[in-house]
Design a protein around this motif. Structure first.
Motif, mmCIF file in Angstrom:
data_model
loop_
_atom_site.group_PDB
_atom_site.id
_atom_site.type_symbol
_atom_site.label_atom_id
_atom_site.label_comp_id
_atom_site.label_asym_id
_atom_site.label_seq_id
_atom_site.Cartn_x
_atom_site.Cartn_y
_atom_site.Cartn_z
ATOM 1 N N VAL A 160 5.478 -19.878 37.623
ATOM 2 C CA VAL A 160 5.230 -20.121 36.208
ATOM 3 C C VAL A 160 5.489 -21.587 35.893
ATOM 4 O O VAL A 160 4.658 -22.287 35.295
ATOM 5 C CB VAL A 160 6.126 -19.225 35.325
ATOM 6 N N THR A 161 6.665 -22.068 36.299
ATOM 7 C CA THR A 161 7.025 -23.456 36.014
ATOM 8 C C THR A 161 6.209 -24.439 36.844
ATOM 9 O O THR A 161 5.992 -25.573 36.422
ATOM 10 C CB THR A 161 8.533 -23.682 36.248
ATOM 11 N N LEU A 162 5.750 -24.005 38.021
ATOM 12 C CA LEU A 162 4.868 -24.869 38.815
ATOM 13 C C LEU A 162 3.565 -25.134 38.067
ATOM 14 O O LEU A 162 3.072 -26.269 38.039
ATOM 15 C CB LEU A 162 4.572 -24.224 40.170
ATOM 16 N N ALA A 163 3.010 -24.082 37.464
ATOM 17 C CA ALA A 163 1.785 -24.256 36.687
ATOM 18 C C ALA A 163 2.016 -25.203 35.519
ATOM 19 O O ALA A 163 1.201 -26.091 35.240
ATOM 20 C CB ALA A 163 1.286 -22.903 36.184
ATOM 21 N N GLU A 164 3.163 -25.029 34.834
ATOM 22 C CA GLU A 164 3.499 -25.922 33.726
ATOM 23 C C GLU A 164 3.724 -27.341 34.229
ATOM 24 O O GLU A 164 3.295 -28.311 33.595
ATOM 25 C CB GLU A 164 4.748 -25.408 33.012
ATOM 26 N N HIS A 165 4.394 -27.456 35.371
ATOM 27 C CA HIS A 165 4.676 -28.772 35.947
ATOM 28 C C HIS A 165 3.390 -29.534 36.246
ATOM 29 O O HIS A 165 3.246 -30.704 35.876
ATOM 30 C CB HIS A 165 5.496 -28.611 37.233
ATOM 31 N N ILE A 166 2.464 -28.863 36.909
ATOM 32 C CA ILE A 166 1.193 -29.515 37.243
ATOM 33 C C ILE A 166 0.463 -29.927 35.965
ATOM 34 O O ILE A 166 -0.092 -31.029 35.875
ATOM 35 C CB ILE A 166 0.324 -28.567 38.095
ATOM 36 N N GLY A 167 0.489 -29.031 34.961
ATOM 37 C CA GLY A 167 -0.120 -29.379 33.676
ATOM 38 C C GLY A 167 0.531 -30.606 33.058
ATOM 39 O O GLY A 167 -0.157 -31.494 32.543
ATOM 40 N N HIS A 168 1.862 -30.689 33.125
ATOM 41 C CA HIS A 168 2.575 -31.842 32.568
ATOM 42 C C HIS A 168 2.227 -33.134 33.290
ATOM 43 O O HIS A 168 2.108 -34.194 32.669
ATOM 44 C CB HIS A 168 4.088 -31.599 32.649
ATOM 45 N N VAL A 169 2.066 -33.047 34.620
ATOM 46 C CA VAL A 169 1.701 -34.246 35.385
ATOM 47 C C VAL A 169 0.331 -34.754 34.947
ATOM 48 O O VAL A 169 0.128 -35.957 34.755
ATOM 49 C CB VAL A 169 1.710 -33.952 36.902
ATOM 50 N N TYR A 170 -0.605 -33.828 34.757
ATOM 51 C CA TYR A 170 -1.938 -34.226 34.301
ATOM 52 C C TYR A 170 -1.894 -34.776 32.876
ATOM 53 O O TYR A 170 -2.591 -35.745 32.548
ATOM 54 C CB TYR A 170 -2.908 -33.044 34.379
ATOM 55 N N VAL A 171 -1.083 -34.138 32.004
ATOM 56 C CA VAL A 171 -0.970 -34.624 30.629
ATOM 57 C C VAL A 171 -0.379 -36.028 30.615
ATOM 58 O O VAL A 171 -0.881 -36.929 29.936
ATOM 59 C CB VAL A 171 -0.079 -33.692 29.780
ATOM 60 N N THR A 172 0.697 -36.226 31.385
ATOM 61 C CA THR A 172 1.333 -37.536 31.447
ATOM 62 C C THR A 172 0.364 -38.584 31.963
ATOM 63 O O THR A 172 0.288 -39.703 31.433
ATOM 64 C CB THR A 172 2.586 -37.495 32.349
ATOM 65 N N GLY A 173 -0.400 -38.227 32.996
ATOM 66 C CA GLY A 173 -1.399 -39.153 33.520
ATOM 67 C C GLY A 173 -2.450 -39.492 32.484
ATOM 68 O O GLY A 173 -2.891 -40.643 32.378
ATOM 69 N N ASN A 174 -2.840 -38.487 31.702
ATOM 70 C CA ASN A 174 -3.824 -38.709 30.651
ATOM 71 C C ASN A 174 -3.272 -39.616 29.562
ATOM 72 O O ASN A 174 -3.973 -40.495 29.049
ATOM 73 C CB ASN A 174 -4.248 -37.365 30.058
ATOM 74 N N GLY A 183 5.351 -35.951 24.559
ATOM 75 C CA GLY A 183 4.952 -36.203 23.181
ATOM 76 C C GLY A 183 5.540 -37.493 22.641
ATOM 77 O O GLY A 183 4.863 -38.261 21.946
ATOM 78 N N VAL A 184 6.804 -37.764 22.965
ATOM 79 C CA VAL A 184 7.443 -39.018 22.539
ATOM 80 C C VAL A 184 6.704 -40.214 23.112
ATOM 81 O O VAL A 184 6.440 -41.201 22.411
ATOM 82 C CB VAL A 184 8.926 -39.044 22.972
ATOM 83 N N MET A 185 6.347 -40.149 24.396
ATOM 84 C CA MET A 185 5.623 -41.258 25.019
ATOM 85 C C MET A 185 4.254 -41.454 24.385
ATOM 86 O O MET A 185 3.803 -42.584 24.197
ATOM 87 C CB MET A 185 5.491 -41.019 26.532
ATOM 88 N N ALA A 186 3.596 -40.353 24.063
ATOM 89 C CA ALA A 186 2.264 -40.445 23.461
ATOM 90 C C ALA A 186 2.326 -41.130 22.098
ATOM 91 O O ALA A 186 1.419 -41.891 21.736
ATOM 92 C CB ALA A 186 1.657 -39.050 23.323
ATOM 93 N N ILE A 187 3.387 -40.879 21.340
ATOM 94 C CA ILE A 187 3.522 -41.479 20.015
ATOM 95 C C ILE A 187 3.908 -42.949 20.107
ATOM 96 O O ILE A 187 3.341 -43.803 19.428
ATOM 97 C CB ILE A 187 4.580 -40.713 19.186
ATOM 98 N N THR A 188 4.877 -43.248 20.965
ATOM 99 C CA THR A 188 5.454 -44.603 20.997
ATOM 100 C C THR A 188 4.705 -45.566 21.902
ATOM 101 O O THR A 188 4.840 -46.786 21.755
ATOM 102 C CB THR A 188 6.915 -44.539 21.475
ATOM 103 N N LYS A 189 3.942 -45.029 22.873
ATOM 104 C CA LYS A 189 3.262 -45.844 23.888
ATOM 105 C C LYS A 189 4.262 -46.627 24.733
ATOM 106 O O LYS A 189 3.956 -47.697 25.262
ATOM 107 C CB LYS A 189 2.238 -46.791 23.249
#
Length: 455
Positions: free
Chosen positions: A273-287, A329-335
């Motif tokens: 479960v957390t692996l799926a979330e982890h991979i999603g987070h890596v892609y989101v962070t990369g995006n 989310g914090v990184m996305a807002i603050t850049k």
């Protein structure tokens, strides 16, 4: 203008007007407020997990800091991510604790059982990291195409929406057993003050204030909670009376981890479960950052870091760890993507876990404050999924893409659950994990065009 003054001015302008890259280092006086912002964004969820599972919040805070530093080392300081307590393991932790408390009323046996389960879950991460390191991510990129990743990212954000609304007191059946004396209007007011300050700060604050709107919003919300009586007086008394130095009650030297088969089978499968979330987070962070972290430092290193952090948490007696969407989310807002900011947040978390009054203060951040800011942060995560669709020019005129996205989003947000019977226990596959699994299968088996579409 003298050269030194010109250089300072240019540095200030760069900080105010440009994003801060992953490996970029800033002056410590600018770094620390940004680090506190990350700490405040994640601390509510990190301490909520041990509170719900009857574990020690200070140990969870300590484990999150140590785990984040280990993650940074494993990823060669190239992937900004904060590690905190995982919600996915709440149910199995409670199940293991209940079972072993019935055997041993002291609770010591249950601590060892949970530690063994947490360590076994971390080992699953290490195995997956090894497989990706050997075979690469070509197969993974094929399985997780942009239509799948974008849809899963939307699910990650929107699946948290109910949690944010509940924390903000905006759900129809508002109740809070621990704070029944708090009027609902006061609870909602604190949440809305926090949210409004976060929105105004993100839109209109300039200079350095423009990169710490979440921190400012949470501080404003805390003050509002104090004024409106949302924070119980007992918390203020506890802050005053708690000893300044308080060593967390870690498990090392006191409890030996247990590795019974039923514990492993109950806890380890939840890692997927957390692996799926982890991979999603890596892609989101990369995006968000604009880099492909699956190639550098590599998805295997990211999963390795998460696994090492989880194993360490198990040894110390803390809950399993995972990457945190709040901090994305914090990184996305603050850049501000600097891994140095994340690293200092981890160090601060470790230090604060030893300071009694501060630990009490952080552990008692009011839920409406967390809820108010989470409405914005969780929404930004979901919006990042739509951004993936736009950036990759996903054509929803194709029925294939429409079907995959539709099924993933409905399964993920609708609460679909499949229970597998393992060693006499129900192991649920639900939410993000189930939606990702079904999405991957559809992505692999559906043709590019249906019979009534032109090739």
């Amino acid at each position: 203008m003298p050269g030194s003054k010109l250089m300072k001015l240019r540095t200030k302008e760069k900080f105010m007007n440009k994003l801060i890259n992953v490996e970029e280092k800033m002056p410590i006086l600018k770094t620390l407020p940004l680090s506190f912002q990350h700490l405040f964004a994640m601390v509510g969820s990190t301490i909520l997990v041990p509170i719900l599972t009857k574990m020690n919040p200070s140990i969870a805070l300590l484990c999150s800091g140590i785990g984040t530093l280990l993650y940074i080392v494993c990823t060669k300081a190239k992937l900004p991510a904060y590690i905190g307590s995982s919600f996915a393991f709440i149910t199995p932790i409670i199940a293991v604790t209940t079972k072993y408390n019935a055997i041993d009323k002291t609770g010591i046996s249950s601590i060892g059982a949970v530690s063994g389960g947490v360590i076994s879950a971390g080992i699953v991460y290490l195995i997956v990291a090894l497989l990706i390191g050997i075979f690469g991510i070509g197969w993974l990129n094929k399985a997780l195409s942009p239509i799948v990743v974008g849809s899963v990212v939307i699910v990650i954000g929107l699946a948290l929406a109910t949690t944010a609304i509940n924390w903000a007191g905006l759900n129809a059946a508002y109740t809070d057993p621990s704070l029944l004396s708090v009027p609902r209007w006061a609870w909602i007011s604190v949440a809305m003050i926090t949210l409004i300050v976060a929105i105004i700060g993100s839109m209109y604050f300039k200079g350095f204030l423009g990169v710490i709107p979440i921190l400012i919003a949470m501080l404003a919300g805390y003050v509002a909670a104090l004024v409106l009586g949302v924070v119980p007086k007992s918390v203020l008394n506890e802050i005053v009376t708690t000893p300044f130095f308080k060593f967390p009650n870690i498990a090392i030297g006191k409890v030996m981890p247990k590795f019974n088969l039923d514990i492993i089978l109950l806890m380890a499968p939840v890692s997927f479960v957390t692996l799926a979330e982890h991979i999603g987070h890596v892609y989101v962070t990369g995006n968000v950052v604009g880099k492909d972290f699956t190639k550098d430092p590599g998805l295997h290193r990211s999963i390795l870091g998460d696994g090492v952090a989880t194993i360490t948490a198990g040894i110390l007696g803390g809950p399993p760890n995972t990457t945190y969407g709040e901090n994305i989310g914090v990184m996305a807002i603050t850049k501000v993507y600097s891994v140095w900011v994340i690293g200092w947040a981890a160090i601060i978390a470790i230090v604060l876990s030893f300071i009694g009054p501060v630990s009490v203060f952080i552990e008692n951040i009011p839920l409406p404050v967390i809820g108010g800011v989470s409405i914005l942060l969780f929404g930004i995560i979901a919006s990042s999924g739509f951004r993936i669709f736009v950036d990759d020019k996903i054509d929803f005129g194709k029925k294939r893409n429409l079907i995959i996205a539709s099924v993933i989003i409905v399964l993920g947000i609708g609460g679909a659950t499949l229970n597998l019977k393992i060693a006499g226990n129900n192991v649920p596959i639900a939410g993000v994990a189930l939606a990702t699994l079904v999405g991957v299968i559809l992505n692999l088996v559906l043709p590019e065009n249906s019979n009534n579409e032109e090739a």
